[in-house]
Design a protein around this motif. Structure first.
Motif, PDB file in Angstrom:
ATOM      1  N   THR A 196      40.202   2.080 -18.868  1.00 43.65           N
ATOM      2  CA  THR A 196      39.194   2.051 -19.937  1.00 43.65           C
ATOM      3  C   THR A 196      39.714   1.293 -21.147  1.00 43.65           C
ATOM      4  N   GLU A 197      40.949   1.556 -21.516  1.00 45.91           N
ATOM      5  CA  GLU A 197      41.543   0.880 -22.674  1.00 45.91           C
ATOM      6  C   GLU A 197      41.654  -0.626 -22.460  1.00 45.91           C
ATOM      7  N   ASN A 198      41.860  -1.040 -21.219  1.00 46.79           N
ATOM      8  CA  ASN A 198      41.953  -2.469 -20.909  1.00 46.79           C
ATOM      9  C   ASN A 198      40.590  -3.103 -20.622  1.00 46.79           C
ATOM     10  N   HIS A 199      39.535  -2.292 -20.737  1.00 49.25           N
ATOM     11  CA  HIS A 199      38.164  -2.749 -20.462  1.00 49.25           C
ATOM     12  C   HIS A 199      38.012  -3.225 -19.019  1.00 49.25           C
ATOM     13  N   PHE A 200      38.737  -2.606 -18.091  1.00 49.57           N
ATOM     14  CA  PHE A 200      38.675  -2.967 -16.678  1.00 49.57           C
ATOM     15  C   PHE A 200      37.758  -2.040 -15.883  1.00 49.57           C
ATOM     16  N   LEU A 201      37.527  -0.832 -16.359  1.00 53.46           N
ATOM     17  CA  LEU A 201      36.788   0.173 -15.603  1.00 53.46           C
ATOM     18  C   LEU A 201      35.292  -0.145 -15.627  1.00 53.46           C
ATOM     19  N   PHE A 202      34.673  -0.189 -14.462  1.00 55.24           N
ATOM     20  CA  PHE A 202      33.227  -0.386 -14.408  1.00 55.24           C
ATOM     21  C   PHE A 202      32.548   0.916 -13.996  1.00 55.24           C
ATOM     22  N   LYS A 203      31.309   1.062 -14.417  1.00 52.58           N
ATOM     23  CA  LYS A 203      30.540   2.277 -14.146  1.00 52.58           C
ATOM     24  C   LYS A 203      29.351   1.942 -13.248  1.00 52.58           C
ATOM     25  N   ALA A 204      28.630   2.974 -12.849  1.00 52.51           N
ATOM     26  CA  ALA A 204      27.431   2.759 -12.041  1.00 52.51           C
ATOM     27  C   ALA A 204      26.483   1.824 -12.784  1.00 52.51           C
ATOM     28  N   GLY A 205      25.756   1.024 -12.033  1.00 56.06           N
ATOM     29  CA  GLY A 205      24.876   0.025 -12.641  1.00 56.06           C
ATOM     30  C   GLY A 205      23.676   0.637 -13.348  1.00 56.06           C
ATOM     31  N   ASP A 206      22.902  -0.205 -13.981  1.00 55.39           N
ATOM     32  CA  ASP A 206      21.739   0.238 -14.750  1.00 55.39           C
ATOM     33  C   ASP A 206      20.569   0.594 -13.832  1.00 55.39           C
ATOM     34  N   ARG A 207      19.409   0.884 -14.427  1.00 52.54           N
ATOM     35  CA  ARG A 207      18.245   1.323 -13.647  1.00 52.54           C
ATOM     36  C   ARG A 207      17.737   0.237 -12.701  1.00 52.54           C
ATOM     37  N   PHE A 208      17.973  -1.029 -13.046  1.00 55.55           N
ATOM     38  CA  PHE A 208      17.545  -2.123 -12.173  1.00 55.55           C
ATOM     39  C   PHE A 208      18.368  -2.122 -10.886  1.00 55.55           C
ATOM     40  N   LEU A 209      19.682  -1.944 -11.026  1.00 59.18           N
ATOM     41  CA  LEU A 209      20.552  -1.886  -9.863  1.00 59.18           C
ATOM     42  C   LEU A 209      20.360  -0.574  -9.096  1.00 59.18           C
ATOM     43  N   GLU A 210      20.091   0.492  -9.827  1.00 57.72           N
ATOM     44  CA  GLU A 210      19.817   1.780  -9.193  1.00 57.72           C
ATOM     45  C   GLU A 210      18.618   1.676  -8.255  1.00 57.72           C
ATOM     46  N   ALA A 211      17.546   1.081  -8.741  1.00 61.54           N
ATOM     47  CA  ALA A 211      16.333   0.947  -7.932  1.00 61.54           C
ATOM     48  C   ALA A 211      16.522  -0.023  -6.771  1.00 61.54           C
ATOM     49  N   ALA A 212      17.481  -0.930  -6.896  1.00 60.06           N
ATOM     50  CA  ALA A 212      17.767  -1.883  -5.821  1.00 60.06           C
ATOM     51  C   ALA A 212      18.644  -1.264  -4.740  1.00 60.06           C
ATOM     52  N   GLY A 213      19.149  -0.064  -4.980  1.00 56.25           N
ATOM     53  CA  GLY A 213      19.993   0.612  -4.003  1.00 56.25           C
ATOM     54  C   GLY A 213      21.469   0.343  -4.164  1.00 56.25           C
ATOM     55  N   LEU A 214      21.857  -0.270  -5.261  1.00 55.16           N
ATOM     56  CA  LEU A 214      23.247  -0.673  -5.434  1.00 55.16           C
ATOM     57  C   LEU A 214      24.144   0.445  -5.977  1.00 55.16           C
ATOM     58  N   ASN A 215      23.564   1.552  -6.388  1.00 59.63           N
ATOM     59  CA  ASN A 215      24.367   2.665  -6.917  1.00 59.63           C
ATOM     60  C   ASN A 215      24.568   3.786  -5.904  1.00 59.63           C
ATOM     61  N   ARG A 216      24.077   3.616  -4.687  1.00 58.68           N
ATOM     62  CA  ARG A 216      24.143   4.698  -3.713  1.00 58.68           C
ATOM     63  C   ARG A 216      25.593   5.155  -3.455  1.00 58.68           C
ATOM     64  N   ASP A 217      25.758   6.482  -3.302  1.00 61.50           N
ATOM     65  CA  ASP A 217      27.051   7.092  -2.971  1.00 61.50           C
ATOM     66  C   ASP A 217      28.120   6.845  -4.036  1.00 61.50           C
ATOM     67  N   TRP A 218      27.709   6.616  -5.254  1.00 62.14           N
ATOM     68  CA  TRP A 218      28.673   6.333  -6.324  1.00 62.14           C
ATOM     69  C   TRP A 218      29.594   7.528  -6.529  1.00 62.14           C
ATOM     70  N   PRO A 219      30.922   7.374  -6.712  1.00 65.93           N
ATOM     71  CA  PRO A 219      31.689   6.119  -6.743  1.00 65.93           C
ATOM     72  C   PRO A 219      32.405   5.808  -5.414  1.00 65.93           C
ATOM     73  N   GLU A 220      31.939   6.416  -4.322  1.00 61.06           N
ATOM     74  CA  GLU A 220      32.613   6.266  -3.033  1.00 61.06           C
ATOM     75  C   GLU A 220      32.696   4.797  -2.607  1.00 61.06           C
ATOM     76  N   GLY A 221      33.846   4.420  -2.041  1.00 62.90           N
ATOM     77  CA  GLY A 221      34.004   3.081  -1.496  1.00 62.90           C
ATOM     78  C   GLY A 221      34.097   1.979  -2.530  1.00 62.90           C
ATOM     79  N   ARG A 222      34.428   2.333  -3.780  1.00 55.17           N
ATOM     80  CA  ARG A 222      34.554   1.334  -4.839  1.00 55.17           C
ATOM     81  C   ARG A 222      35.960   1.367  -5.431  1.00 55.17           C
ATOM     82  N   GLY A 223      36.362   0.246  -5.988  1.00 53.74           N
ATOM     83  CA  GLY A 223      37.694   0.212  -6.565  1.00 53.74           C
ATOM     84  C   GLY A 223      37.929  -0.970  -7.472  1.00 53.74           C
ATOM     85  N   ILE A 224      39.115  -0.968  -8.094  1.00 52.56           N
ATOM     86  CA  ILE A 224      39.503  -2.005  -9.059  1.00 52.56           C
ATOM     87  C   ILE A 224      40.921  -2.453  -8.751  1.00 52.56           C
TER      88      ILE A 224
END
Length: 371
Positions: A196-224
């Motif tokens: 977070t301090e390095n501004h590297f951490l990303f969060k679940a997407g906004d409502r547009f991405l949510e409705a597109a199905g891109l936030n499913r199963d958050w945060p499983e299977g994601r990484g940095i």
């Protein structure tokens, strides 16, 4: 003030009614009646003939027209309003995707995309060696795995497969790209604080991405992943399966591009990306097709910012976009702006970065000339 509040409430109620009505039609697999107030490219090009022609079609990954337009139907204030589920989506649903791509990219159905990541073709010596204007430079590309559905259509198991394959490849990076991989669903408090301090951490997407199905199963299977020097970063299974990012303070655009190219070439030794000769690198959002590249600088232009007409004339001439300090829809602070390439499809990666470089050079020159 009371009148303004009443108007705002009326507008919100109307937007909610229209959204629910469109979504009801969508769920019944009938053509949504999209209001004239909707200005998205989906609303512009979706008509009953196209809907009836495409509504029962399915890609090999079971992605349908309803899946593709869900975000735009739920969010009538979308700019685009449509997402692909896989490479096949762009051909199967071409009667809808093609006019949208043509409108946004000025790129036609029989045009061919060309890629060029040859760093020797870029002429970009440091624009600001004294760090008077450019605060930082950042160049990123989106990538998705060949023969794998995109994030909009991927299953939970497939997403884990992507993460495993990508993280393995990242941990094989050599030289200055060597670093550490973090699984988003198992971050320690310390790791979360550091990212977070390095501004590297990303969060679940906004409502547009949510409705597109891109936030499913958050945060499983994601990484940095980031390298030890913290000037190279990869987001795994965010909007695209890979967001490959090179960045550093100052204006050495050539160095940032060179690092990005080195990373892409190393990753490609283990992973094949989804690409075709018409649309270039395949992405879920059609705005990112082609190079899938965004080359940008944070730059301080206090004098030029007081003459936005002149500012915009320069950026338009070099096909650049002006955004606020914190990205799209944000405001400038202390005359600092995010300047990036606007074009992605139909031009090469080198051309994207060269356009940005030449435009920023012109902006700095104009800033120096203003009293």
């Amino acid at each position: 003030m009371k009148k303004r509040i009443k108007i705002q409430k009326k507008s919100l109620h109307l937007l909610l009614f229209n959204t629910l009505f469109c979504y009801y039609s969508f769920m019944k697999n009938i053509m949504p009646i999209l209001p004239s107030s909707c200005k998205s490219l989906l609303c512009k090009y979706l008509n009953e003939d196209i809907f009836e022609k495409l509504k029962d079609k399915k890609t090999s990954h079971n992605f349908t027209l309803s899946n593709a337009i869900n975000s735009g139907v739920q969010n009538l204030d979308s700019g685009i309003g449509i997402y692909a589920g896989d490479e096949e989506s762009y051909s199967l649903f071409a009667p809808l995707f093609n006019p949208i791509i043509s409108d946004y990219h000025h790129f036609e159905a029989d045009d061919k995309h060309k890629s060029n990541l040859n760093i020797d073709n870029l002429n970009a010596p440091d624009l600001d060696p004294k760090n008077e204007f450019i605060l930082s430079t950042r160049i990123r590309v989106g990538r998705n795995l060949k023969d794998m559905p995109l994030g909009t259509a991927i299953s939970k198991e497939q997403r884990y497969m992507v993460e495993q394959k990508v993280s393995d490849a990242l941990l094989e990076l050599q030289g200055s790209l060597q670093g550490k991989y973090y699984h988003l669903n198992s971050l320690s408090t310390k790791e979360q604080k550091e990212l977070t301090e390095n501004h590297f951490l990303f969060k679940a997407g906004d409502r547009f991405l949510e409705a597109a199905g891109l936030n499913r199963d958050w945060p499983e299977g994601r990484g940095i992943y980031h390298n030890d020097e913290k000037n190279f970063l990869v987001w795994v299974n965010e909007e695209d399966q890979l967001r490959i990012i090179s960045m550093q303070k100052g204006g050495d655009i050539q160095a940032v591009f060179s690092r990005l190219v080195d990373a892409i070439q190393q990753i490609e030794k283990s992973i094949s990306f989804s690409y075709n000769t018409h649309l270039g690198y395949i992405t879920s959002c059609p705005t990112n097709l082609g190079t899938a590249m965004r080359a940008s600088v944070h730059i301080k232009l206090p004098k030029l910012s007081s003459n936005m007409e002149l500012f915009k004339n320069i950026t338009d001439n070099y096909h650049l976009q002006i955004r606020g300090l914190h990205g799209e829809h944000s405001q400038s602070e202390n005359g600092i702006y995010d300047i990036s390439n606007k074009r992605r499809l139909g031009i090469t990666e080198v051309e994207c970065v060269q356009n940005m470089y030449d435009g920023v050079k012109a902006l700095i020159q104009q800033e120096k000339e203003l009293n």
